[in-house]
Design an enzyme around this catalytic site. Structure first.
Site, PDB file in Angstrom:
ATOM      1  N   THR A 119       0.892  -1.187   0.231  1.00  0.00           N
ATOM      2  CA  THR A 119       0.177  -0.166   0.080  1.00  0.00           C
ATOM      3  C   THR A 119       0.909   1.241   0.058  1.00  0.00           C
ATOM      4  O   THR A 119       2.014   1.437   0.603  1.00  0.00           O
ATOM      5  CB  THR A 119      -1.017   0.010   1.264  1.00  0.00           C
ATOM      6  OG1 THR A 119      -1.491   1.116   1.306  1.00  0.00           O
ATOM      7  CG2 THR A 119      -0.097  -0.102   2.609  1.00  0.00           C
ATOM      8  N   TYR A 143      -1.615  -0.051  10.241  1.00  0.00           N
ATOM      9  CA  TYR A 143      -1.918  -0.539   8.943  1.00  0.00           C
ATOM     10  C   TYR A 143      -0.917  -0.331   8.073  1.00  0.00           C
ATOM     11  O   TYR A 143      -0.310  -1.665   7.469  1.00  0.00           O
ATOM     12  CB  TYR A 143      -3.243  -0.105   8.014  1.00  0.00           C
ATOM     13  CG  TYR A 143      -3.517  -0.251   6.761  1.00  0.00           C
ATOM     14  CD1 TYR A 143      -3.931  -1.699   6.649  1.00  0.00           C
ATOM     15  CD2 TYR A 143      -3.203   0.467   5.656  1.00  0.00           C
ATOM     16  CE1 TYR A 143      -3.965  -2.168   5.231  1.00  0.00           C
ATOM     17  CE2 TYR A 143      -3.497   0.246   4.246  1.00  0.00           C
ATOM     18  CZ  TYR A 143      -3.705  -0.919   4.344  1.00  0.00           C
ATOM     19  OH  TYR A 143      -3.981  -1.453   2.799  1.00  0.00           O
TER      20      TYR A 143
END
Ligand code: UFG
Length: 333
Positions: A119, A143
């Site tokens: 990501t 995350y």
């Protein structure tokens, strides 16, 4: 004959599009998904679906053997940034610890190729935009860290064992399969385009604009929206690149290299539906950067990737078509 590809999280949003892209290019596929956020209906008929945990070594060993698995595409994981701040250990467990178990099972079984969903959150708030892969990695939430730590495990594993890997750092994934075979189905999604098409179909009353005083041309956040089917196609090409050059691993941004503001996205939705959705000016969301745009040079140099849907209106149109289809599916069940 071709080896089969194991897609973890293949009943989820991006994983299910990867399954379609693999099948469209003639790769046999199997899916493992615990269906915690995925849907059985997202897995096409004829694709074996193992309902189970990616950290279940016994189950994995059985799947590898029974399906003749030659590579893994690893999508399974938790993806909600604010939730990762509230429940960091769950994120490190789901994303990092379970990835470690999956990688270990792959090494034990001699699986040679591994493709990983990473990501742009690994960059944190980048100092400059567009963002290049070599820029400092400084995640600002668990995350992003959970994904970056998995990238590191893969790099170290590839150096020590007979495996190569590709980490793909996604920017803002949106849209749906052009034939509406799959799309984003998660209830309570927070992603801008998903929220906007729900509003356009009357599934919610309005869309909040989180911040209008950003350092961007119109004051709203700018993002690099990439069509999920183009992203899925990049995974298949990455797989083929890993197989062609087994000594080489790679990490690549996945974006188009251009950004749209929140207002531009909402304008596109209004244009496509020909009916304005209600906009509510709202405060900034914590941790949102002004602009996040990929520098796509590396993926363009590395893979023969030719995006087919790099158009905001097309992304919105496909998202909308899937949102309609989803209503039908929900009514049926
Ligand atoms: N936004 C709104 N209203 C909404 C939802 C979003 O104004 O209802 C704005 C956000 O403030 C941001 C932009 O629209 O400026 C996009 O927001 P999203 O929530 O759709 O996506 P993010 O850029 O916050 O996050 C995405 C992925 C993350 C990933 C991150 C960085 O969802 O998983 O990109 O790559 F970490």
């Amino acid at each position: 004959s071709k080896p089969s590809i194991l897609v973890t999280g293949g009943a989820g949003y991006i994983g299910s599009h990867a399954v379609l892209a693999l099948r469209d290019r003639g790769w046999p596929v199997a899916v493992i998904d615990n269906l915690s956020t995925g849907f059985r209906f997202a897995v096409p008929e004829g694709v074996p679906l193992y309902e189970g945990d990616i950290a279940d070594g016994e189950l994995l060993a059985r799947i590898f053997a029974d399906q003749g698995i030659g590579a893994i595409m690893h999508f399974a994981g938790s993806i909600v940034v604010p939730e990762s701040v509230e429940r960091p250990l769950d994120y490190y467990h789901n994303n990092t610890v379970k990835s470690r178990a999956l990688i270990a099972a792959a090494v034990a079984a001699g699986i040679r190729h591994f493709i990983f969903s990473s990501t742009a959150a690994t960059y944190g708030i980048p100092e400059t935009s567009p963002v290049r892969e070599g820029m400092p990695k400084a995640p600002i939430n668990p995350y992003g860290w959970s994904k970056l730590m998995t990238e590191q495990m893969l790099a170290d594993t590839a150096a020590a064992h007979d495996m190569n890997y590709c980490a793909l750092r996604y920017f803002n994934v949106a849209g749906a399969d052009p034939e509406a075979r799959s799309g984003q189905s998660t209830a309570g999604a927070t992603h801008l385009i998903k929220v906007a098409v729900e509003a356009a179909l009357g599934k919610r009353n309005s869309v909040s604009i989180f911040g209008t005083d950003y350092d961007t041309p119109d004051g709203t956040g700018v993002r690099d929206y990439i069509h999920v089917s183009d992203l899925a196609a990049a995974h298949v090409l990455a797989l083929e690149a890993l197989m062609a050059e087994p000594e080489r691993s790679m990490t690549m941004n996945c974006g188009y290299g251009r950004g749209f503001s929140v207002l531009e996205v909402l304008d596109a939705v209004d244009r496509v539906t020909n009916r304005p959705i209600e906009r509510v000016m709202s405060p900034r969301r914590a941790g949102d950067p002004d602009a996040l745009i990929s520098d796509p040079s590396r993926i363009r140099e590395t893979l023969p990737w030719k995006p087919q849907h790099a158009d905001l209106d097309i992304i919105v149109r496909h998202a909308l078509a899937w949102e309609r289809r989803l209503s039908e599916i929900r009514e049926d069940s």
